[in-house]
Scaffold this motif. Structure first.
Motif, short mmCIF file in Angstrom:
data_model
loop_
_atom_site.label_atom_id
_atom_site.label_comp_id
_atom_site.label_asym_id
_atom_site.label_seq_id
_atom_site.Cartn_x
_atom_site.Cartn_y
_atom_site.Cartn_z
N TYR A 50 -7.01 2.59 -4.12
CA TYR A 50 -5.86 1.75 -3.73
C TYR A 50 -6.32 0.35 -3.38
N MET A 70 2.55 1.78 -3.32
CA MET A 70 1.60 2.33 -4.30
C MET A 70 1.36 3.81 -4.06
N ILE A 71 1.24 4.22 -2.80
CA ILE A 71 1.06 5.63 -2.48
C ILE A 71 2.24 6.43 -3.01
N ILE A 126 -2.66 8.30 3.13
CA ILE A 126 -2.52 8.95 1.82
C ILE A 126 -2.32 10.46 2.00
N PHE A 184 0.83 -1.20 0.00
CA PHE A 184 0.00 0.00 0.00
C PHE A 184 0.87 1.26 0.00
N HIS A 194 1.69 6.91 -6.66
CA HIS A 194 0.45 7.48 -7.19
C HIS A 194 -0.18 8.57 -6.34
N TYR A 195 0.49 9.04 -5.27
CA TYR A 195 -0.20 9.93 -4.34
C TYR A 195 -0.66 11.24 -4.98
#
Length: 295
Positions: A210, A196-197, A237, A193, A200-201
């Motif tokens: 997410y 990915m943040i 996030i 997670f 893509h944040y």
């Protein structure tokens, strides 16, 4: 992405450009050779320092820590830090690429077992070593320096082994290695997670998006975040967006509107409201405070 803080590579710090995977030095010598590194900067590599003498403070991603003998700190690539030392400061420093250690391991995710090498939370990377453990850690660092100084056969492999011993001992001191083993799935999910943040944040703001990428439900993601991090998924996030906002605000050449646009906010007022809700002050006030502290 607009860069507000200079990024330093290992090759710019080493006398020999071939040493692009690792740099090992006594800290006093390193400080003498790189006197300009007190200003906020980030690294493209992993960075660790063990203090054996000194005072003052150092800052990692805007969180301040007092310097103490027997303290070790780790930084992962991308984090921002600066120094404000008082008096003679010494110890050991190791800058290394992820591939330097990973090339020695069969398990690709092995280093993720150590929070100080995988977490972007500054507090996870600062460890005050208990007095009864410090001699063993210092001995390992002395052996690492000796391998570099004497350039023995298979010296690079010996350095990797010694560094792994340091990591394992510190993991035991933190007491997090056993709990991570028991909760392997949840910690793996959180690491994915967070990765990915990191990617893509700017464009992906909602936990449900997410969760979809992780093939789980939003409720499941939120429950695991609260269990492992003590935070809701949405807050994780928002914290990453807030951190980047702080980094960008240290550049006085960027207007607040430019920063809001870079972080994909619809308008300046929404960005200001977001920032003040989290920090209690406006972006302009944060900038003035930070720049005054730097000067």
């Amino acid at each position: 992405m607009i860069q507000s803080i200079p990024t330093i590579d290992i090759c710019t710090l080493a006398d020999d450009i071939r040493q692009d995977e690792i740099l090992i030095s006594r800290f006093a010598n390193y400080l003498e050779a790189h006197k300009n590194l007190f200003f906020p900067h980030r690294h493209s590599f992993f960075h660790l320092v063990l203090f054996t003498a000194g005072g003052g403070s150092h800052t990692i991603d805007f969180e301040k820590f007092e310097v103490n003998a027997g303290q070790i700190y780790f930084m992962v690539p991308g984090q921002v830090h600066s120094w404000n030392f008082e008096g003679f400061t010494d110890g050991y420093i190791i800058n290394f690429s992820g591939s330097f250690i990973q090339s020695f391991l069969l398990r690709s995710g092995y280093l993720d077992n150590f929070s100080f090498l995988s977490s972007t939370n500054p507090g996870d990377g600062v460890i005050n070593i208990p007095a009864d453990h410090l001699p063993a850690i210092v001995t390992l660092f002395e052996n690492i320096v000796a391998e570099v100084d004497h350039q023995r056969a298979l010296g690079s492999d010996m350095v990797k082994l010694l560094m792994l011993q340091v990591f394992i001992l510190l993991g035991r001191i933190q007491g997090k290695d056993e709990s991570r083993g028991k909760q392997g799935y949840n910690h793996t999910l959180i690491r994915n997670f967070q990765k990915m943040i990191e990617q893509h944040y700017i464009d992906v703001k909602l936990p449900k998006d997410y969760a979809e990428m992780l093939y789980i439900t939003p409720n499941h993601l939120n429950a695991v975040c609260k269990d492992v991090l003590g935070l809701a998924a949405g807050e994780v996030i928002r914290n990453r967006t807030l951190l980047e906002a702080k980094r960008l605000l240290t550049n006085p050449k960027l207007s607040i509107s430019e920063i809001a646009f870079t972080l994909n906010f619809n308008d300046n007022s929404y960005f200001t409201k977001f920032f003040k809700k989290s920090e209690g002050i406006t972006p302009e006030e944060f900038r003035k405070k930070t720049l005054n502290n730097k000067s």
